[in-house]
Design a protein around this motif. Structure first.
Motif, PDB file in Angstrom:
ATOM      1  N   LEU A  35      56.594  68.623  -5.184  1.00  0.00           N
ATOM      2  CA  LEU A  35      56.651  69.363  -5.967  1.00  0.00           C
ATOM      3  C   LEU A  35      56.116  69.202  -6.700  1.00  0.00           C
ATOM      4  N   LEU A  36      55.401  70.073  -6.746  1.00  0.00           N
ATOM      5  CA  LEU A  36      54.615  70.506  -8.050  1.00  0.00           C
ATOM      6  C   LEU A  36      53.897  71.739  -8.606  1.00  0.00           C
ATOM      7  N   ARG A  37      54.820  71.980 -10.266  1.00  0.00           N
ATOM      8  CA  ARG A  37      54.282  72.999 -10.811  1.00  0.00           C
ATOM      9  C   ARG A  37      53.076  72.741 -11.912  1.00  0.00           C
ATOM     10  N   ALA A  38      51.826  73.623 -11.538  1.00  0.00           N
ATOM     11  CA  ALA A  38      50.869  72.698 -12.846  1.00  0.00           C
ATOM     12  C   ALA A  38      50.760  74.207 -13.846  1.00  0.00           C
ATOM     13  N   ILE A  39      51.065  74.130 -15.459  1.00  0.00           N
ATOM     14  CA  ILE A  39      50.945  74.823 -16.098  1.00  0.00           C
ATOM     15  C   ILE A  39      49.716  74.683 -16.602  1.00  0.00           C
ATOM     16  N   PRO A  40      49.813  76.112 -17.816  1.00  0.00           N
ATOM     17  CA  PRO A  40      48.167  75.840 -17.818  1.00  0.00           C
ATOM     18  C   PRO A  40      48.615  75.371 -19.696  1.00  0.00           C
ATOM     19  N   GLU A  41      47.176  74.762 -19.833  1.00  0.00           N
ATOM     20  CA  GLU A  41      47.472  74.377 -21.703  1.00  0.00           C
ATOM     21  C   GLU A  41      47.741  75.325 -22.532  1.00  0.00           C
ATOM     22  N   THR A  60      53.919  74.026 -25.325  1.00  0.00           N
ATOM     23  CA  THR A  60      54.097  73.278 -24.137  1.00  0.00           C
ATOM     24  C   THR A  60      54.967  72.271 -23.604  1.00  0.00           C
ATOM     25  N   ASP A  61      55.877  71.273 -24.739  1.00  0.00           N
ATOM     26  CA  ASP A  61      57.504  71.333 -24.327  1.00  0.00           C
ATOM     27  C   ASP A  61      58.570  72.098 -23.542  1.00  0.00           C
ATOM     28  N   GLN A  62      58.522  73.199 -24.227  1.00  0.00           N
ATOM     29  CA  GLN A  62      59.082  74.270 -23.356  1.00  0.00           C
ATOM     30  C   GLN A  62      58.519  74.958 -22.136  1.00  0.00           C
ATOM     31  N   ALA A  63      57.288  74.779 -22.544  1.00  0.00           N
ATOM     32  CA  ALA A  63      56.624  75.317 -21.023  1.00  0.00           C
ATOM     33  C   ALA A  63      57.220  74.061 -19.997  1.00  0.00           C
ATOM     34  N   ARG A  64      56.877  72.913 -20.606  1.00  0.00           N
ATOM     35  CA  ARG A  64      57.426  71.753 -18.861  1.00  0.00           C
ATOM     36  C   ARG A  64      59.188  71.787 -18.953  1.00  0.00           C
ATOM     37  N   LYS A  65      59.992  71.651 -19.884  1.00  0.00           N
ATOM     38  CA  LYS A  65      61.372  71.979 -19.446  1.00  0.00           C
ATOM     39  C   LYS A  65      61.819  73.284 -18.832  1.00  0.00           C
ATOM     40  N   SER A  68      60.081  72.082 -15.210  1.00  0.00           N
ATOM     41  CA  SER A  68      61.127  71.320 -14.776  1.00  0.00           C
ATOM     42  C   SER A  68      62.383  71.063 -14.176  1.00  0.00           C
ATOM     43  N   ALA A  69      63.200  72.485 -14.721  1.00  0.00           N
ATOM     44  CA  ALA A  69      64.420  73.117 -14.728  1.00  0.00           C
ATOM     45  C   ALA A  69      64.205  74.500 -13.508  1.00  0.00           C
ATOM     46  N   TYR A  70      62.782  74.346 -13.391  1.00  0.00           N
ATOM     47  CA  TYR A  70      62.207  75.130 -12.287  1.00  0.00           C
ATOM     48  C   TYR A  70      62.462  74.147 -10.372  1.00  0.00           C
ATOM     49  N   LEU A  71      61.959  73.242 -11.045  1.00  0.00           N
ATOM     50  CA  LEU A  71      61.920  72.542  -9.881  1.00  0.00           C
ATOM     51  C   LEU A  71      63.063  71.672  -9.936  1.00  0.00           C
ATOM     52  N   ASP A  72      63.573  71.220 -10.375  1.00  0.00           N
ATOM     53  CA  ASP A  72      64.887  70.420 -10.175  1.00  0.00           C
ATOM     54  C   ASP A  72      65.688  71.367  -8.324  1.00  0.00           C
TER      55      ASP A  72
END
Length: 145
Positions: A35-41, A60-65, A68-72
């Motif tokens: 599963l891939l979630r691409a987020i913008p810079e 960026t850290d918050q967007a990654r979190k 990741s939570a969504y993908l979990d």
């Protein structure tokens, strides 16, 4: 036939619908999924240059979190369906590049994604990430609408 599917998701209802359909397909094929979630810079505009680095990194850290939570949650759903699943978050302003690159890096043999169904002049002018993936990859792409 297909052993490893890359499923691109963006949090929309359409991509979640494509995920559910792809999950059934993967189970039938006895395939694993990524599963891939691409987020913008993050391109913050600030008046003080020294603030940019700290704010950009935090955002960026918050967007990654969040990604990741969504993908979990989706990974849990895949595991309940007994489909082997990995997740990936890619930071890229061009999601189609992240999708194609991740599929190649992970050894996927099929890309699965939803189509937002733009037609006519809107589709021509704005294009879609799905169209860009189709133009850039040599892998087969299964598009759910």
């Amino acid at each position: 036939m297909y052993r490893h599917l890359l499923i691109a998701v963006d949090g929309s209802l359409l991509s979640e619908s494509a995920f559910k359909k792809a999950l059934v397909f993967a189970k039938e094929m006895n395939a694993s999924i990524t599963l891939l979630r691409a987020i913008p810079e993050d391109h913050l505009t600030v008046y003080q240059a020294e603030m940019l680095g700290a704010h950009q990194a935090q955002h960026t850290d918050q967007a990654r979190k969040n990604a990741s939570a969504y993908l979990d949650g989706l990974e849990t759903e895949a595991r309940h369906a007994l489909v082997p699943c990995e997740t990936a978050v890619a930071v890229n302003d061009h999601p189609h590049e992240a999708i194609v690159d991740t599929a190649q890096q992970r050894g996927c043999d099929l890309i699965v994604m939803g189509s937002h169904g733009r037609h006519g002049m809107t589709g021509f002018l704005l294009g879609s990430e799905t169209q860009r993936v189709l133009a850039r990859t040599k892998l087969p792409v299964l598009v759910f609408r």
